[in-house]
Design a protein around this motif. Structure first.
Motif, PDB file in Angstrom:
ATOM      1  N   LEU A  40      10.124  -0.783 -13.426  1.00  0.00           N
ATOM      2  CA  LEU A  40       8.495  -0.595 -13.217  1.00  0.00           C
ATOM      3  C   LEU A  40       8.167  -1.430 -11.920  1.00  0.00           C
ATOM      4  N   PHE A  41       8.544  -2.564 -12.082  1.00  0.00           N
ATOM      5  CA  PHE A  41       8.404  -3.459 -10.989  1.00  0.00           C
ATOM      6  C   PHE A  41       9.019  -3.091  -9.663  1.00  0.00           C
ATOM      7  N   ALA A  42      10.306  -2.556  -9.855  1.00  0.00           N
ATOM      8  CA  ALA A  42      11.035  -2.275  -8.670  1.00  0.00           C
ATOM      9  C   ALA A  42      10.444  -0.853  -8.139  1.00  0.00           C
ATOM     10  N   LEU A  43       9.960   0.018  -8.938  1.00  0.00           N
ATOM     11  CA  LEU A  43       9.204   1.220  -8.386  1.00  0.00           C
ATOM     12  C   LEU A  43       8.052   0.669  -7.666  1.00  0.00           C
ATOM     13  N   LEU A  44       7.380  -0.114  -8.181  1.00  0.00           N
ATOM     14  CA  LEU A  44       6.151  -0.616  -7.183  1.00  0.00           C
ATOM     15  C   LEU A  44       6.555  -1.091  -6.278  1.00  0.00           C
ATOM     16  N   LEU A  45       7.648  -1.948  -6.175  1.00  0.00           N
ATOM     17  CA  LEU A  45       8.001  -2.536  -4.879  1.00  0.00           C
ATOM     18  C   LEU A  45       8.279  -1.437  -3.919  1.00  0.00           C
ATOM     19  N   VAL A  46       9.142  -0.404  -4.237  1.00  0.00           N
ATOM     20  CA  VAL A  46       9.636   0.605  -3.226  1.00  0.00           C
ATOM     21  C   VAL A  46       8.148   1.411  -2.821  1.00  0.00           C
ATOM     22  N   VAL A  47       7.305   1.869  -3.783  1.00  0.00           N
ATOM     23  CA  VAL A  47       6.090   2.294  -3.283  1.00  0.00           C
ATOM     24  C   VAL A  47       5.518   1.586  -2.282  1.00  0.00           C
ATOM     25  N   THR A  48       5.281   0.165  -2.590  1.00  0.00           N
ATOM     26  CA  THR A  48       4.555  -0.765  -1.526  1.00  0.00           C
ATOM     27  C   THR A  48       5.106  -0.646  -0.326  1.00  0.00           C
ATOM     28  N   PHE A  49       6.714  -0.966  -0.520  1.00  0.00           N
ATOM     29  CA  PHE A  49       7.335  -0.691   0.950  1.00  0.00           C
ATOM     30  C   PHE A  49       6.940   0.431   1.791  1.00  0.00           C
ATOM     31  N   GLY A  50       7.206   1.652   1.082  1.00  0.00           N
ATOM     32  CA  GLY A  50       6.617   3.073   1.788  1.00  0.00           C
ATOM     33  C   GLY A  50       5.093   2.978   2.433  1.00  0.00           C
ATOM     34  N   ALA A  51       4.371   2.482   1.443  1.00  0.00           N
ATOM     35  CA  ALA A  51       2.879   2.642   1.834  1.00  0.00           C
ATOM     36  C   ALA A  51       2.529   1.727   2.991  1.00  0.00           C
ATOM     37  N   VAL A  52       3.385   0.500   3.172  1.00  0.00           N
ATOM     38  CA  VAL A  52       3.403  -0.403   4.456  1.00  0.00           C
ATOM     39  C   VAL A  52       3.856   0.703   5.658  1.00  0.00           C
ATOM     40  N   LEU A  53       4.794   1.471   5.306  1.00  0.00           N
ATOM     41  CA  LEU A  53       5.397   2.334   6.800  1.00  0.00           C
ATOM     42  C   LEU A  53       4.433   3.283   6.984  1.00  0.00           C
ATOM     43  N   ILE A  54       3.369   3.899   6.220  1.00  0.00           N
ATOM     44  CA  ILE A  54       2.467   4.979   6.423  1.00  0.00           C
ATOM     45  C   ILE A  54       1.945   4.846   7.705  1.00  0.00           C
ATOM     46  N   PRO A  55       1.186   3.684   8.259  1.00  0.00           N
ATOM     47  CA  PRO A  55       0.288   3.768   9.471  1.00  0.00           C
ATOM     48  C   PRO A  55       1.305   3.925  10.734  1.00  0.00           C
ATOM     49  N   VAL A  56       2.777   3.492  10.417  1.00  0.00           N
ATOM     50  CA  VAL A  56       3.608   3.679  11.461  1.00  0.00           C
ATOM     51  C   VAL A  56       4.042   5.089  11.606  1.00  0.00           C
TER      52      VAL A  56
END
Length: 176
Positions: A40-56
């Motif tokens: 679950l922590f790994a999934l949250l990490l991956v989602v956060t990484f993807g969310a950071v790239l949304i503005p780009v």
């Protein structure tokens, strides 16, 4: 292609590739991967990484998230130690001991594990532990040349690991 293997007969123990009479048989194998909380922590990490790239770029966010998911998943699995019992050896992570050097083997439940890792721990013991796995197997070491009194090995199935160690000791011949 012609197959020369005989038809059904008495059950044979599984053998490693090669067909040697001296080939080792794997009696128990377990990878000590993280539990649900770790995934679950790994999934949250991956989602956060993807969310950071949304503005780009949203497409970059999805691609980056997928790449991160693969990298994190592979890293979590590859970094998890393997506990393996063969007819001759107990391997726990990067360490190994011949089963003929093992004495008494005892599966420990959650409470016994807490005691074994707390007030009952001998500082000379070899440990292969993972905090997210609440049970261990204790295997006493019968090697006068080694100051290590016993091994504590994390396992999700202590009864099965202990039974495999007992089978390996019986198959290995001489026990001290």
């Amino acid at each position: 292609m012609h197959d020369d293997t005989p038809g059904p007969g008495p059950a044979q123990p599984p053998r490693r590739p090669g067909g040697d009479e001296g080939a080792e048989v794997v009696l128990h194998r377990e990878r000590l991967t993280v539990g649900r909380g770790g995934w679950l922590f790994a999934l949250l990490l991956v989602v956060t990484f993807g969310a950071v790239l949304i503005p780009v770029d949203p497409l970059l966010a999805v691609a980056g998230g997928l790449v991160a998911a693969v990298v994190v998943g592979v890293a979590l699995v590859r970094s998890a130690p393997v506990v393996e019992v063969t007819t001759s050896t107990l391997r726990a992570g990067g360490a190994a001991v011949p089963v003929h050097l093992l004495g008494a083997v005892q599966p420990l439940d959650v409470q016994e594990t807490r005691t074994a890792l707390g007030p009952g721990l001998d500082a000379r013991a070899h440990v292969c532990l993972r905090g997210w796995i609440p049970t261990v197997v204790r295997a006493d070491l019968d090697d006068p040349a080694d100051p290590t009194p016993y091994w504590l090995v994390s396992t999700r199935s202590p009864e099965a690991l202990a039974a495999a160690l007992v089978r390996a000791g019986a198959a290995g011949g001489s026990r001290r």
